[in-house]
Design a protein around this motif. Structure first.
Motif, PDB file in Angstrom:
ATOM      1  N   THR A 208       0.760  -0.895   0.094  1.00  0.00           N
ATOM      2  CA  THR A 208      -0.035   0.204   0.239  1.00  0.00           C
ATOM      3  C   THR A 208       0.488   1.689   0.202  1.00  0.00           C
ATOM      4  O   THR A 208       1.747   1.525  -0.056  1.00  0.00           O
ATOM      5  N   ASP A 209       0.603   2.289  -0.870  1.00  0.00           N
ATOM      6  CA  ASP A 209       0.923   3.340  -0.524  1.00  0.00           C
ATOM      7  C   ASP A 209      -0.747   4.420   0.614  1.00  0.00           C
ATOM      8  O   ASP A 209      -0.400   5.738  -0.242  1.00  0.00           O
ATOM      9  N   ALA A 210      -0.965   4.162   1.487  1.00  0.00           N
ATOM     10  CA  ALA A 210      -1.892   4.740   2.279  1.00  0.00           C
ATOM     11  C   ALA A 210      -1.915   6.355   2.323  1.00  0.00           C
ATOM     12  O   ALA A 210      -1.106   6.518   3.047  1.00  0.00           O
TER      13      ALA A 210
ATOM     14  N   GLY B 129       4.335   6.744  -2.874  1.00  0.00           N
ATOM     15  CA  GLY B 129       2.577   6.392  -3.406  1.00  0.00           C
ATOM     16  C   GLY B 129       1.742   7.631  -3.831  1.00  0.00           C
ATOM     17  O   GLY B 129       3.094   8.685  -3.702  1.00  0.00           O
ATOM     18  N   ASN B 130       0.625   7.363  -2.701  1.00  0.00           N
ATOM     19  CA  ASN B 130       0.060   9.299  -2.635  1.00  0.00           C
ATOM     20  C   ASN B 130       0.442  10.036  -1.889  1.00  0.00           C
ATOM     21  O   ASN B 130       1.020  11.321  -2.559  1.00  0.00           O
ATOM     22  N   VAL B 131       1.797   9.179  -0.791  1.00  0.00           N
ATOM     23  CA  VAL B 131       2.428  10.198  -0.227  1.00  0.00           C
ATOM     24  C   VAL B 131       4.136   9.612  -0.022  1.00  0.00           C
ATOM     25  O   VAL B 131       4.041   8.292  -0.297  1.00  0.00           O
TER      26      VAL B 131
ATOM     27  N   PHE C 114      -4.667  15.435  -3.539  1.00  0.00           N
ATOM     28  CA  PHE C 114      -5.600  14.391  -3.317  1.00  0.00           C
ATOM     29  C   PHE C 114      -6.181  13.946  -1.943  1.00  0.00           C
ATOM     30  O   PHE C 114      -6.774  14.587  -1.344  1.00  0.00           O
ATOM     31  N   HIS C 115      -4.979  13.232  -1.603  1.00  0.00           N
ATOM     32  CA  HIS C 115      -5.452  12.458  -0.109  1.00  0.00           C
ATOM     33  C   HIS C 115      -4.442  12.948   1.098  1.00  0.00           C
ATOM     34  O   HIS C 115      -4.555  12.979   2.160  1.00  0.00           O
ATOM     35  N   GLY C 116      -4.062  14.415   0.660  1.00  0.00           N
ATOM     36  CA  GLY C 116      -3.570  15.873   2.278  1.00  0.00           C
ATOM     37  C   GLY C 116      -2.061  15.349   2.260  1.00  0.00           C
ATOM     38  O   GLY C 116      -1.784  14.576   1.666  1.00  0.00           O
TER      39      GLY C 116
ATOM     40  N   ILE D  49      -4.167  -6.597  -8.160  1.00  0.00           N
ATOM     41  CA  ILE D  49      -4.420  -5.355  -8.251  1.00  0.00           C
ATOM     42  C   ILE D  49      -5.193  -4.267  -8.249  1.00  0.00           C
ATOM     43  O   ILE D  49      -6.078  -4.508  -9.437  1.00  0.00           O
ATOM     44  N   MET D  50      -5.444  -2.812  -7.907  1.00  0.00           N
ATOM     45  CA  MET D  50      -5.694  -1.795  -8.087  1.00  0.00           C
ATOM     46  C   MET D  50      -4.668  -0.813  -8.713  1.00  0.00           C
ATOM     47  O   MET D  50      -3.883  -0.647  -8.056  1.00  0.00           O
ATOM     48  N   GLY D  51      -5.449  -0.686  -9.885  1.00  0.00           N
ATOM     49  CA  GLY D  51      -4.519   0.008 -11.037  1.00  0.00           C
ATOM     50  C   GLY D  51      -4.979  -0.027 -13.005  1.00  0.00           C
ATOM     51  O   GLY D  51      -6.015  -0.597 -13.092  1.00  0.00           O
TER      52      GLY D  51
ATOM     53  N   PHE E 295      -3.562   6.426 -11.847  1.00  0.00           N
ATOM     54  CA  PHE E 295      -2.099   7.064 -10.745  1.00  0.00           C
ATOM     55  C   PHE E 295      -1.103   5.738 -10.284  1.00  0.00           C
ATOM     56  O   PHE E 295       0.324   6.201 -10.735  1.00  0.00           O
ATOM     57  N   ASN E 296      -1.374   5.199 -10.425  1.00  0.00           N
ATOM     58  CA  ASN E 296      -0.834   3.880  -9.764  1.00  0.00           C
ATOM     59  C   ASN E 296       0.141   3.697 -11.321  1.00  0.00           C
ATOM     60  O   ASN E 296       1.190   2.633 -10.220  1.00  0.00           O
ATOM     61  N   PHE E 297      -0.579   2.938 -11.988  1.00  0.00           N
ATOM     62  CA  PHE E 297       0.322   2.772 -13.119  1.00  0.00           C
ATOM     63  C   PHE E 297       1.456   4.290 -13.463  1.00  0.00           C
ATOM     64  O   PHE E 297       2.479   4.168 -14.422  1.00  0.00           O
TER      65      PHE E 297
ATOM     66  N   PRO F 162      -9.564  -1.725 -12.004  1.00  0.00           N
ATOM     67  CA  PRO F 162      -9.236  -0.812 -12.483  1.00  0.00           C
ATOM     68  C   PRO F 162      -9.541   0.713 -12.565  1.00  0.00           C
ATOM     69  O   PRO F 162     -10.809   0.300 -12.542  1.00  0.00           O
ATOM     70  N   TRP F 163      -9.383   1.956 -12.743  1.00  0.00           N
ATOM     71  CA  TRP F 163     -10.294   2.939 -12.577  1.00  0.00           C
ATOM     72  C   TRP F 163     -11.715   3.093 -12.719  1.00  0.00           C
ATOM     73  O   TRP F 163     -12.117   3.916 -11.690  1.00  0.00           O
ATOM     74  N   GLU F 164     -11.461   2.582 -13.808  1.00  0.00           N
ATOM     75  CA  GLU F 164     -13.045   2.850 -14.605  1.00  0.00           C
ATOM     76  C   GLU F 164     -14.292   2.397 -13.652  1.00  0.00           C
ATOM     77  O   GLU F 164     -15.287   2.638 -13.161  1.00  0.00           O
TER      78      GLU F 164
ATOM     79  N   MET G 160     -14.184   4.189  -5.069  1.00  0.00           N
ATOM     80  CA  MET G 160     -13.803   3.793  -3.798  1.00  0.00           C
ATOM     81  C   MET G 160     -12.674   2.537  -4.398  1.00  0.00           C
ATOM     82  O   MET G 160     -12.979   1.401  -3.847  1.00  0.00           O
ATOM     83  N   PRO G 161     -11.137   2.990  -5.316  1.00  0.00           N
ATOM     84  CA  PRO G 161     -10.628   2.063  -6.066  1.00  0.00           C
ATOM     85  C   PRO G 161      -9.882   0.804  -5.323  1.00  0.00           C
ATOM     86  O   PRO G 161     -10.231  -0.213  -5.239  1.00  0.00           O
ATOM     87  N   ASP G 162      -9.406   1.451  -3.877  1.00  0.00           N
ATOM     88  CA  ASP G 162      -8.474   0.121  -3.448  1.00  0.00           C
ATOM     89  C   ASP G 162      -9.742  -0.496  -2.544  1.00  0.00           C
ATOM     90  O   ASP G 162      -9.424  -1.468  -2.649  1.00  0.00           O
ATOM     91  N   PRO G 163     -10.415  -0.013  -1.959  1.00  0.00           N
ATOM     92  CA  PRO G 163     -11.836  -0.550  -1.893  1.00  0.00           C
ATOM     93  C   PRO G 163     -12.212  -1.801  -2.014  1.00  0.00           C
ATOM     94  O   PRO G 163     -12.946  -3.032  -1.525  1.00  0.00           O
TER      95      PRO G 163
END
Ligand code: RIB
Ligand code: CA
Length: 308
Positions: A7-9, A39-41, A81-83, A149-151, A166-168, A190-192, A240-243
């Protein structure tokens, strides 16, 4: 089945990490460790966020710090986005927990060997650690039963460009390596798919009413984001892509529509960089691309995990 979440929490990662922890609900799902990736941060913030979530969940399992930058190109974050802290700038990013000394990629290789045949991975960030594990041990991909994989973006609705998710986009070279090393047993969210049905703001309110420590954490984490979703992005809900990826890992019967294909990732440096292409003919298929799922059941899994 023994699982690792990489994860890139980020906020949605954190929401997904809690999902398996509903007493008695997922007896066959054992999360043995978490691995972290930039990733995110930046990585050091991801580590704090994973520690904070594990403390909230009162889960003692170890977590391992991984790659602090992509395989080839410089690191770029998604703090917009994630702060800045990665958990919605909700004052939640603090912990006494520390990552283990072992690098995440080495832990992935070791645990995949130790539990070979009974070991699976959910990848919720850039695939840098997973690609490194594939290159460190040529048996790694063989030792993994399911790689969820989420991506990626498969129908031109990326979130970094129309081509790239983003992840890719953060590390397309690693994504390319992973999809070349895994000849089968990949499930891709995938994102969509996360755009087609979003978690409603009313659901957050309903979880908040339960008044649990987790519910309070969740609503602190998404408070500022929800304003951004409504006002800046004009969204009707919360993607909610990751969830959703975690939900598929927990219960593959949630999948209602899929495309079976060989996934390829563009590593060029033009407009198509990080484009994920589904090949249906010229190559052996290795991935179930989830294009539709039972969202209501998946969202109920989120509700349950954050109301405990
Ligand atoms: O594009 C969505 C993905 O990028 C999610 O995993 C989110 O957490 C971010 O990492
Ligand atoms: Ca993520």
């Amino acid at each position: 089945m023994n699982w690792i979440i990489d994860t890139d929490a980020g906020v949605d990662d954190a929401i997904g990490i809690a999902m398996p922890f509903v007493p008695g609900r997922y007896p066959d799902f054992k999360l043995i460790a978490i691995t972290t990736v930039a990733g995110n941060v930046p990585l050091h913030k991801v580590n704090v966020n994973v520690g904070a979530v594990l403390e909230l969940l009162q889960q003692p399992m170890p977590f391992y710090a991984g790659c602090d930058r992509p395989l080839v190109e410089p690191y770029v974050d998604a703090a917009d986005f994630h702060g800045d802290d990665g958990l919605g700038d909700g004052g939640l990013s603090h912990t006494v927990r520390q990552p283990e000394a072992e690098h995440a990629a080495l832990a992935l290789v070791r645990l995949a060997r130790e539990y070979a045949g009974h070991f699976s991975v959910i990848a919720l960030g850039p695939l840098t650690n997973i690609a490194l594990a594939c290159n460190l041990d040529r048996e790694f991909a063989h030792n993994v039963s399911r790689l969820v994989i989420m991506g990626g973006a498969w129908r031109g609705q990326g979130n970094q460009s129309s081509a790239a998710e983003f992840n890719f986009a953060i590390d397309p070279e690693s994504a390319k390596v992973v999809f070349e090393r895994f000849d089968a047993r990949v499930e891709l969210l995938p994102w969509e798919t996360s755009l087609d049905c979003m978690y409603s703001f009313e659901r957050f309110d309903a979880v908040a009413k339960t008044g649990t420590a987790r519910a309070h954490f969740l609503n602190q984490m998404v408070a500022k984001l929800n304003i951004k979703m409504r006002e800046q992005f004009k969204l009707a809900g919360f993607p909610m892509p990751d969830p959703l990826a975690v939900a598929v890992a927990l219960d593959p019967t949630l999948i209602r529509g899929e495309r079976v294909a060989r996934v390829k990732v563009d590593v060029g440096h033009d407009a198509g960089r990080a484009l994920s292409t589904l090949e249906f003919r010229r190559a052996h298929p290795n991935t179930r691309v989830v294009v539709d799922m039972d969202y209501e059941r998946a969202f109920e899994m989120i509700d349950a995990a954050w109301s405990v």
